[in-house]
Design an enzyme around this catalytic site. Structure first.
Site, PDB file in Angstrom:
ATOM      1  N   ASP A  35    -105.868 -55.364  22.200  1.00 44.76           N
ATOM      2  CA  ASP A  35    -107.292 -55.624  21.956  1.00 44.76           C
ATOM      3  C   ASP A  35    -108.051 -54.322  21.700  1.00 44.76           C
ATOM      4  O   ASP A  35    -107.650 -53.256  22.167  1.00 44.76           O
ATOM      5  CB  ASP A  35    -107.878 -56.357  23.176  1.00 44.76           C
ATOM      6  CG  ASP A  35    -109.198 -57.024  22.845  1.00 44.76           C
ATOM      7  OD1 ASP A  35    -109.540 -57.138  21.651  1.00 44.76           O
ATOM      8  OD2 ASP A  35    -109.907 -57.432  23.791  1.00 44.76           O
ATOM      9  N   HIS A  52    -107.534 -52.381  12.653  1.00 47.48           N
ATOM     10  CA  HIS A  52    -106.304 -53.186  12.615  1.00 47.48           C
ATOM     11  C   HIS A  52    -105.156 -52.389  11.988  1.00 47.48           C
ATOM     12  O   HIS A  52    -104.014 -52.495  12.426  1.00 47.48           O
ATOM     13  CB  HIS A  52    -106.540 -54.477  11.824  1.00 47.48           C
ATOM     14  CG  HIS A  52    -107.509 -55.411  12.493  1.00 47.48           C
ATOM     15  ND1 HIS A  52    -107.456 -55.691  13.839  1.00 47.48           N
ATOM     16  CD2 HIS A  52    -108.564 -56.116  12.006  1.00 47.48           C
ATOM     17  CE1 HIS A  52    -108.426 -56.536  14.142  1.00 47.48           C
ATOM     18  NE2 HIS A  52    -109.116 -56.797  13.059  1.00 47.48           N
ATOM     19  N   LEU A 146     -83.522 -54.199  21.655  1.00 41.75           N
ATOM     20  CA  LEU A 146     -84.864 -54.693  22.003  1.00 41.75           C
ATOM     21  C   LEU A 146     -85.289 -55.848  21.091  1.00 41.75           C
ATOM     22  O   LEU A 146     -85.130 -55.771  19.871  1.00 41.75           O
ATOM     23  CB  LEU A 146     -85.876 -53.549  21.853  1.00 41.75           C
ATOM     24  CG  LEU A 146     -87.346 -53.942  21.993  1.00 41.75           C
ATOM     25  CD1 LEU A 146     -87.722 -54.097  23.459  1.00 41.75           C
ATOM     26  CD2 LEU A 146     -88.260 -52.925  21.337  1.00 41.75           C
TER      27      LEU A 146
HETATM   28  C1  FPP Z   1    -107.721 -57.645  18.640  1.00 45.35           C
HETATM   29  O1  FPP Z   1    -108.668 -56.621  18.461  1.00 45.35           O
HETATM   30  C2  FPP Z   1    -106.622 -57.460  17.709  1.00 45.35           C
HETATM   31  C3  FPP Z   1    -106.215 -58.372  16.792  1.00 45.35           C
HETATM   32  C4  FPP Z   1    -106.824 -59.703  16.661  1.00 45.35           C
HETATM   33  C5  FPP Z   1    -105.137 -58.057  15.855  1.00 45.35           C
HETATM   34  C6  FPP Z   1    -103.990 -57.280  16.428  1.00 45.35           C
HETATM   35  C7  FPP Z   1    -103.037 -56.952  15.373  1.00 45.35           C
HETATM   36  C8  FPP Z   1    -102.425 -55.754  15.243  1.00 45.35           C
HETATM   37  C9  FPP Z   1    -102.651 -54.634  16.173  1.00 45.35           C
HETATM   38  C10 FPP Z   1    -101.450 -55.499  14.137  1.00 45.35           C
HETATM   39  C11 FPP Z   1    -100.263 -56.377  14.223  1.00 45.35           C
HETATM   40  C12 FPP Z   1     -99.185 -55.919  13.330  1.00 45.35           C
HETATM   41  C13 FPP Z   1     -98.353 -56.718  12.648  1.00 45.35           C
HETATM   42  C14 FPP Z   1     -97.284 -56.104  11.860  1.00 45.35           C
HETATM   43  C15 FPP Z   1     -98.487 -58.182  12.609  1.00 45.35           C
HETATM   44  P1  FPP Z   1    -110.145 -57.032  18.048  1.00 45.35           P
HETATM   45  O2  FPP Z   1    -110.238 -57.035  16.579  1.00 45.35           O
HETATM   46  O3  FPP Z   1    -110.511 -58.319  18.697  1.00 45.35           O
HETATM   47  O4  FPP Z   1    -110.972 -55.848  18.637  1.00 45.35           O
HETATM   48  P2  FPP Z   1    -112.484 -55.945  19.160  1.00 45.35           P
HETATM   49  O5  FPP Z   1    -112.442 -56.802  20.398  1.00 45.35           O
HETATM   50  O6  FPP Z   1    -112.817 -54.538  19.447  1.00 45.35           O
HETATM   51  O7  FPP Z   1    -113.311 -56.549  18.064  1.00 45.35           O
END
Ligand code: FPP
Length: 255
Positions: A35, A52, A146
């Site tokens: 997050d 992201h 893994l």
């Molecule tokens: C939450 O942060 C994060 C997500 C919804 C997306 C997480 C995805 C990745 C880290 C990349 C995944 C990689 C692959 C290859 C699939 P948020 O956007 O809710 O953050 P905020 O709460 O600060 O708005």
């Protein structure tokens, strides 16, 4: 065990941090709620998608850190069943990340014997996302190192309801008897089957909630939260979480 606090501020490296861990008590399954990508980007005056992208790069870093200490399963919560509510452009961007991630990283993941898996409703994903993930799954299916498990289009309540519906159907069809339904049988009807329950859940960004993630599977997991946003969470923080896990006494309700 060495105190981790001394190792921050560039005083040491991740190999030294890994060596400080108890190799006999490494959590088998670590699950991560990644997050804070959006907040990380906004703090830097960048668009949310830049967060992201940076978060995607961090997946590889933490996968290698987990692999180095012998974690067996690493589940990354990449997209929830609720994330479809986000603006269309952001959803599209997230759905395209696997198209960048896997071609870029697959050779190194294969070289490290990593097996890719996915937990979630694949049928609702765009074809291009599914193809990128499926290619990676196919290419790594014989690896036995893994397990890097992406929770993609995953939501725990939906998962449990689907499991209950299938259980009822199987009971009506005479395949199982209601009195035989056990915890392990119920687990086998969930999308995470046959993975073990997480031993440790890590959530970044300071939010103290579970957000519909593995509600059944986390029953006895140790929870570890940090204020750091996912893109700034590094190997040393990961090992710090493992060290804290190793200090905990897991009693499973006993004494
Ligand atoms: C939450 O942060 C994060 C997500 C919804 C997306 C997480 C995805 C990745 C880290 C990349 C995944 C990689 C692959 C290859 C699939 P948020 O956007 O809710 O953050 P905020 O709460 O600060 O708005």
């Amino acid at each position: 065990m060495k105190p981790f606090v001394k190792w921050f501020g560039g005083k040491t490296d991740k190999a030294e941090a890994a060596q400080g861990l108890d190799s006999d008590n490494i959590p088998s399954h670590v699950a991560v709620i990644m997050d804070g990508n959006g907040r990380w980007a906004q703090k830097r005056g960048l668009p949310r998608i830049a967060g992201h992208h940076s978060g995607m790069k961090n997946v590889k870093k933490i996968t290698m850190a987990a692999n180095d200490i012998g974690v067996r399963v690493l589940t990354m919560y990449a997209f929830s069943t609720e994330n479809w509510k986000r603006p269309k452009e952001e959803v599209e961007y997230l759905m395209k990340l696997p198209l960048e991630f896997f071609p870029k990283e697959i050779d190194e993941l294969v070289a490290n014997n990593v097996q890719i898996r996915m937990t979630g409703w694949s049928q609702d994903l765009p074809d291009y996302t599914l193809k990128a993930v499926q290619d990676a799954i196919d290419r790594t299916k014989n690896n036995d190192g893994l397990i890097l498990n992406f929770a993609l289009n995953y939501g725990s309540r939906k998962e449990m309801l689907a499991g209950v519906q299938q259980l009822v159907k199987d009971a009506q069809a005479g395949k199982i008897r209601p009195e035989d339904i056990s915890e392990s049988m119920f687990s086998s009807y969930l999308l995470t089957d046959p993975l073990p329950d997480p031993d440790l859940l890590i959530r970044t960004s300071g939010e103290l909630r579970i957000s519909n993630f593995m509600l059944w599977q986390l029953a006895y997991s140790e929870l570890w939260f940090t204020d750091l946003c996912w893109p700034e969470f590094n190997e040393l923080h990961f090992y710090e979480a493992i060290q804290e896990y190793q200090r905990r006494a897991r009693r499973y309700g006993g004494l």
